[in-house]
Design a protein around this motif. Structure first.
Motif, PDB file in Angstrom:
ATOM      1  N   MET A 256       0.842  -1.201   0.000  1.00  0.00           N
ATOM      2  CA  MET A 256       0.000   0.000   0.000  1.00  0.00           C
ATOM      3  C   MET A 256       0.874   1.246   0.000  1.00  0.00           C
ATOM      4  N   SER A 257       0.548   2.173  -0.864  1.00  0.00           N
ATOM      5  CA  SER A 257       1.362   3.401  -0.941  1.00  0.00           C
ATOM      6  C   SER A 257       1.069   4.303   0.253  1.00  0.00           C
ATOM      7  N   ARG A 258       1.971   5.271   0.459  1.00  0.00           N
ATOM      8  CA  ARG A 258       1.810   6.185   1.587  1.00  0.00           C
ATOM      9  C   ARG A 258       0.511   6.983   1.474  1.00  0.00           C
ATOM     10  N   ALA A 259       0.265   7.455   0.250  1.00  0.00           N
ATOM     11  CA  ALA A 259      -0.942   8.267   0.030  1.00  0.00           C
ATOM     12  C   ALA A 259      -2.205   7.462   0.333  1.00  0.00           C
ATOM     13  N   GLU A 260      -2.174   6.216  -0.142  1.00  0.00           N
ATOM     14  CA  GLU A 260      -3.327   5.348   0.084  1.00  0.00           C
ATOM     15  C   GLU A 260      -3.560   5.147   1.576  1.00  0.00           C
ATOM     16  N   ASP A 261      -2.423   4.938   2.262  1.00  0.00           N
ATOM     17  CA  ASP A 261      -2.473   4.696   3.696  1.00  0.00           C
ATOM     18  C   ASP A 261      -3.101   5.885   4.416  1.00  0.00           C
ATOM     19  N   GLN A 262      -2.633   7.073   4.005  1.00  0.00           N
ATOM     20  CA  GLN A 262      -3.137   8.289   4.646  1.00  0.00           C
ATOM     21  C   GLN A 262      -4.626   8.477   4.385  1.00  0.00           C
ATOM     22  N   GLN A 263      -4.988   8.172   3.132  1.00  0.00           N
ATOM     23  CA  GLN A 263      -6.394   8.332   2.760  1.00  0.00           C
ATOM     24  C   GLN A 263      -7.275   7.427   3.608  1.00  0.00           C
ATOM     25  N   LYS A 264      -6.778   6.232   3.833  1.00  0.00           N
ATOM     26  CA  LYS A 264      -7.537   5.264   4.606  1.00  0.00           C
ATOM     27  C   LYS A 264      -7.712   5.750   6.041  1.00  0.00           C
ATOM     28  N   LYS A 265      -6.596   6.268   6.612  1.00  0.00           N
ATOM     29  CA  LYS A 265      -6.650   6.764   7.987  1.00  0.00           C
ATOM     30  C   LYS A 265      -7.644   7.919   8.090  1.00  0.00           C
ATOM     31  N   ALA A 266      -7.578   8.804   7.086  1.00  0.00           N
ATOM     32  CA  ALA A 266      -8.454   9.979   7.105  1.00  0.00           C
ATOM     33  C   ALA A 266      -9.917   9.542   7.056  1.00  0.00           C
ATOM     34  N   SER A 267     -10.182   8.553   6.221  1.00  0.00           N
ATOM     35  CA  SER A 267     -11.586   8.153   6.083  1.00  0.00           C
ATOM     36  C   SER A 267     -12.071   7.474   7.360  1.00  0.00           C
ATOM     37  N   ALA A 268     -11.154   6.757   8.033  1.00  0.00           N
ATOM     38  CA  ALA A 268     -11.526   6.135   9.301  1.00  0.00           C
ATOM     39  C   ALA A 268     -11.820   7.223  10.343  1.00  0.00           C
ATOM     40  N   ARG A 269     -10.961   8.260  10.344  1.00  0.00           N
ATOM     41  CA  ARG A 269     -11.132   9.338  11.313  1.00  0.00           C
ATOM     42  C   ARG A 269     -12.457  10.056  11.059  1.00  0.00           C
ATOM     43  N   ASN A 270     -12.745  10.320   9.774  1.00  0.00           N
ATOM     44  CA  ASN A 270     -14.003  10.978   9.428  1.00  0.00           C
ATOM     45  C   ASN A 270     -15.201  10.142   9.857  1.00  0.00           C
ATOM     46  N   GLY A 271     -15.066   8.827   9.694  1.00  0.00           N
ATOM     47  CA  GLY A 271     -16.146   7.929  10.096  1.00  0.00           C
ATOM     48  C   GLY A 271     -16.444   8.098  11.577  1.00  0.00           C
ATOM     49  N   TRP A 272     -15.404   8.125  12.380  1.00  0.00           N
ATOM     50  CA  TRP A 272     -15.593   8.297  13.825  1.00  0.00           C
ATOM     51  C   TRP A 272     -16.223   9.638  14.149  1.00  0.00           C
ATOM     52  N   LEU A 273     -15.696  10.675  13.476  1.00  0.00           N
ATOM     53  CA  LEU A 273     -16.216  12.019  13.745  1.00  0.00           C
ATOM     54  C   LEU A 273     -17.714  12.097  13.446  1.00  0.00           C
ATOM     55  N   LEU A 274     -18.083  11.504  12.307  1.00  0.00           N
ATOM     56  CA  LEU A 274     -19.489  11.561  11.905  1.00  0.00           C
ATOM     57  C   LEU A 274     -20.381  10.797  12.874  1.00  0.00           C
ATOM     58  N   SER A 275     -19.874   9.689  13.385  1.00  0.00           N
ATOM     59  CA  SER A 275     -20.739   8.880  14.242  1.00  0.00           C
ATOM     60  C   SER A 275     -20.698   9.361  15.687  1.00  0.00           C
ATOM     61  N   ALA A 276     -19.842  10.336  15.995  1.00  0.00           N
ATOM     62  CA  ALA A 276     -19.697  10.786  17.385  1.00  0.00           C
ATOM     63  C   ALA A 276     -21.021  11.249  18.009  1.00  0.00           C
ATOM     64  N   PRO A 277     -21.798  12.097  17.324  1.00  0.00           N
ATOM     65  CA  PRO A 277     -23.051  12.537  17.961  1.00  0.00           C
ATOM     66  C   PRO A 277     -23.984  11.365  18.274  1.00  0.00           C
ATOM     67  N   ALA A 278     -24.073  10.433  17.310  1.00  0.00           N
ATOM     68  CA  ALA A 278     -24.949   9.278  17.517  1.00  0.00           C
ATOM     69  C   ALA A 278     -24.456   8.455  18.704  1.00  0.00           C
ATOM     70  N   LEU A 279     -23.138   8.280  18.760  1.00  0.00           N
ATOM     71  CA  LEU A 279     -22.576   7.488  19.856  1.00  0.00           C
ATOM     72  C   LEU A 279     -22.845   8.161  21.198  1.00  0.00           C
ATOM     73  N   ALA A 280     -22.623   9.490  21.251  1.00  0.00           N
ATOM     74  CA  ALA A 280     -22.838  10.225  22.492  1.00  0.00           C
ATOM     75  C   ALA A 280     -24.283  10.072  22.937  1.00  0.00           C
ATOM     76  N   LEU A 281     -25.193  10.212  21.984  1.00  0.00           N
ATOM     77  CA  LEU A 281     -26.615  10.110  22.302  1.00  0.00           C
ATOM     78  C   LEU A 281     -26.935   8.723  22.853  1.00  0.00           C
ATOM     79  N   LEU A 282     -26.359   7.683  22.170  1.00  0.00           N
ATOM     80  CA  LEU A 282     -26.629   6.313  22.598  1.00  0.00           C
ATOM     81  C   LEU A 282     -26.143   6.087  24.023  1.00  0.00           C
ATOM     82  N   ILE A 283     -24.914   6.610  24.304  1.00  0.00           N
ATOM     83  CA  ILE A 283     -24.326   6.364  25.627  1.00  0.00           C
ATOM     84  C   ILE A 283     -25.144   7.056  26.711  1.00  0.00           C
ATOM     85  N   PHE A 284     -25.477   8.336  26.466  1.00  0.00           N
ATOM     86  CA  PHE A 284     -26.149   9.084  27.528  1.00  0.00           C
ATOM     87  C   PHE A 284     -27.637   8.751  27.617  1.00  0.00           C
ATOM     88  N   ALA A 285     -28.274   8.574  26.467  1.00  0.00           N
ATOM     89  CA  ALA A 285     -29.731   8.436  26.509  1.00  0.00           C
ATOM     90  C   ALA A 285     -30.188   6.988  26.622  1.00  0.00           C
TER      91      ALA A 285
END
Ligand SMILES: Nc1ncnc2c1ncn2[C@@H]1O[C@H](COP(=O)(O)OP(=O)(O)OP(=O)(O)O)[C@@H](O)[C@H]1O
Ligand SMILES: [Mg+2]
Lengths: 305, 351
Positions: free
Chosen positions: A1-30
């Protein structure tokens, strides 16, 4: 895997977490939060005027099935509790069956209209959702009660001499729940039937199936995901129903929901209430497990032969 | 027409809708299909082929007339009481069942014993070469394989008549050719009467024992492929099957006179002459019946060349001329040539 590919993958994983954060917070608290509090309460000692006292006790869980004699402290099977559990399961199952009986032809009718008529019918089906549940339930009470619509009508027509007792029994609860939960059955059934290829009816009919066999061997197996989804959507809230049995069932036809409320109110037994809630959750989870397994079996096929 | 045709339609009418919106899908269709025949209904889109098939299957009731199967009036019987099965254009396979269960469906519905169902199902799957896929779901099959399942499913209960509504139209060309051969083989092997619907004339000509050509709800001509091609009864059939040149003629001494004055001989009756492009040939200008024509265009087709011709009176014709080994006909655009008709090839047709 190339460096760029690797970075892209990490970024998309990070974005996935960021996007699901509100839902996760709601699930945990509510969802998870209150659940954990419930679990904790169910293992605590009951307070004298409601609430809980610090300290570990099995009393809440034992109280689900047993009651302690006030004089000698021995445990007895609490048959009244069992009656409530059984009534809840029985009424929920019956509600599901009744609602399916009415909902299937309704969904079939809607799904076979032209697209414009379909939209109108679906809209009509959801109208009851717009009004408060309590109001609707009282309205049904108005229809069923001794001086209500049906009795007045029957008396006027001379069909009966004395008013029928239709309110404050299990029948009234069933009528109320069937009315409230009908749309929850119709909508998933409609979605399944809409996808159904009507050519299959002709094919089956051509291949010597009677009308009943077409229903049994072709329609029902194919729309099964809709049947299961609708049944779960009706069965689960029926099991925890509170308003309907309270208003239409009177004090004698309690269901689990009313029983739980009683523990947090007049009963002043919060650990028992919490343990009962957890029990309800377990029953619902078992029902859902059954649902998931049934769906998987449907997907893998082979069940029919 | 024998006493016991496999399928008989007696003056069948079918009207959809009412009043101003009524569609006359079938008008006075009478037809008799023999036992063991490969019969094709051919016609353009919307001419009523599917409607006629659905009437035979029992999915629709005729507005007038009768349907007989094996000499018995079945007009009022529902589809599940008729010894007829259908292969649907969209196949209509049961998605929740395996290949084996699809093929055995009819037998199961008939309540046949399990041993018989299993035996016949195996036999049918072997017939269409699907044994290796018996336990797959139909969604996991290719279009051609689904087609075979549909065939096996419809043949399993051994119907007296098999109805096929454009069963090959969803397949690509190569597969379609294969399935044409396959279908013909199945029909010969089983001896079942096939009623096949298509709007592909080549398919109809290569597969059928007899063809019924339909147009606008009416049966135009019923005949063998050869007769349909060489002796069309009217303008519609002549135009629809293959290519043809239509020229107005008037009766004259010794034959029929074309617009350009040449007198030719022709069979049949009517006031229009039909001549197929491949039955026009280059002729000597002094030959009897030779027609002078100007070449307006030449189109090469590898094995032959299509010469677009204009006659003296302005009438137009297309001639399909074989290319000699050298590949040069010696024709040129704009040149004048003489042509004549292969003897016996020209036909007179009605409107
Ligand atoms: N259920 C129906 N309601 C109204 N009109 C119909 C119905 N079925 C068919 N028609 C009309 O009847 C005529 C004949 O239709 P049919 O389906 O038999 O044609 P077809 O020859 O099979 O055409 P295609 O090659 O396109 O399949 C058409 O004009 C069609 O619009
Ligand atoms: Mg058609």
């Amino acid at each position: 895997m190339s460096r760029a590919e690797d970075q892209q993958k990490k970024a998309s994983a990070r974005n996935g977490w960021l996007l699901s954060a509100p839902a996760l917070a709601l699930l945990i608290f509510a969802a998870a939060g209150p659940l954990l509090i419930m679990v904790a309460y169910s293992f605590m000692v009951k307070g004298d005027y409601g609430n809980v006292k610090w300290g570990f006790s099995w009393d809440g869980w034992v109280g689900i099935l047993f009651e302690r004699d006030i004089f000698d402290g021995t445990l007895r099977l609490a048959s009244a509790h069992l009656v409530i559990f059984l009534r809840s399961v029985k009424l929920s199952l019956l509600t599901t069956i009744i609602v399916f009986g009415f909902g299937f032809p309704t969904a079939w009718f809607i799904a076979t209209r032209n697209p414009r008529a379909r939209a109108i019918w679906l809209f009509l089906i959801t109208i009851p959702f717009w009004t408060n549940l309590l109001v609707r339930t009282f309205a049904i009470g108005e229809i069923l009660r001794t001086e209500g619509l049906i009795n007045t009508l029957l008396l006027r027509l001379g069909i009966i001499d004395a008013p029928l007792q239709m309110l404050y029994n299990e029948g009234a609860v069933l009528v109320g729940m069937a009315y409230v939960y009908l749309p929850l059955m119709v909508l998933p059934l409609f979605a399944a039937i809409e996808q159904f290829d009507m050519k299959l009816l002709e094919a089956a009919y051509d291949l010597y199936a009677s009308r009943f066999k077409v229903l049994w061997h072709v329609i029902l197996p194919i729309v099964r995901p809709g049947i299961i989804a609708g049944s779960i959507l009706v069965f689960v809230p029926s099991l925890g129903a509170y308003v309907t049995p309270r208003v239409l069932g009177g004090g004698k036809n309690m269901m689990i929901g009313n029983f739980i409320e009683l523990q947090f109110g007049q009963g002043r037994n919060w650990p028992l209430g919490a343990a009962l809630s957890m029990t309800l959750l377990v029953i619902v989870s078992i029902a859902l497990l059954f649902y998931v397994r049934a769906i998987n079996r449907g997907a893998k096929g082979g069940g029919h032969g | 027409m024998t006493e016991r045709a496999a399928v008989t339609a007696e003056s069948v009418y079918k009207v959809f809708g009412q009043g101003a919106h009524a569609v006359h899908a079938l008008e006075n269709v009478s037809l008799s299909i023999q036992q063991g025949e490969f019969f094709t209904l051919l016609g353009p889109s919307g001419c009523g082929k599917t409607t006629l098939l659905r009437l035979i299957a029992g999915f629709e009731m005729p507005s007038g007339g009768h349907i007989l199967l094996d000499g018995q009036d079945v007009t009022d019987l529902p589809p599940n009481k008729r010894p007829v099965n259908t292969v649907f254009q969209s196949y209509a396979l049961f998605p929740h069942l395996s290949v084996r269960q699809n093929v055995g469906f009819a037998l199961k519905m008939q309540g046949r014993p399990k041993a018989e169902i299993d035996g016949r199902t195996e036999q049918m799957m072997a017939l269409v070469k699907l044994e290796s896929m018996a336990d797959r779901k139909v969604a996991q099959l290719s279009g051609g394989q689904q087609q075979r399942v549909a065939l096996a499913r419809a043949l399993a209960p051994q119907p007296k008549v098999l109805l096929l509504d454009e069963p090959l139209s969803a397949l690509d060309l190569k597969l379609r050719k294969e399935m044409q051969v396959e279908l013909k083989r199945l029909q010969t092997e089983t001896g079942i009467t096939f009623v096949f619907v298509t709007h592909d004339q080549e398919e109809a000509l290569t597969m059928s024992d007899r063809i019924g050509v339909m147009s606008a709800g009416k049966l135009q001509q019923v005949a063998s492929p050869r007769d349909i091609y060489t002796a069309p009864v009217n303008r519609f059939v002549a135009n629809f099957i293959g290519e043809t040149n239509l020229l107005p003629v008037t009766a004259a001494k010794g034959g029929y006179q074309l617009g350009c004055g040449v007198i030719v001989s022709a069979d049949g009756n009517g006031s229009t002459l039909s001549i197929r492009p491949e039955q026009i040939r280059v002729a000597d200008s002094k030959a009897k019946g030779a027609i002078e024509a100007r070449v307006t265009n030449l189109v090469y087709f590898g094995t032959d060349v299509h010469a677009h011709l204009e006659l003296g009176d302005g009438a137009k014709m297309v001639a399909r001329l074989p290319l000699p080994p050298g590949g040069d006909t010696g024709l040129m655009r704009g040149s004048n040539i003489c042509v004549d008709f292969v003897p016996g090839a020209a036909r007179l047709i009605g409107e």
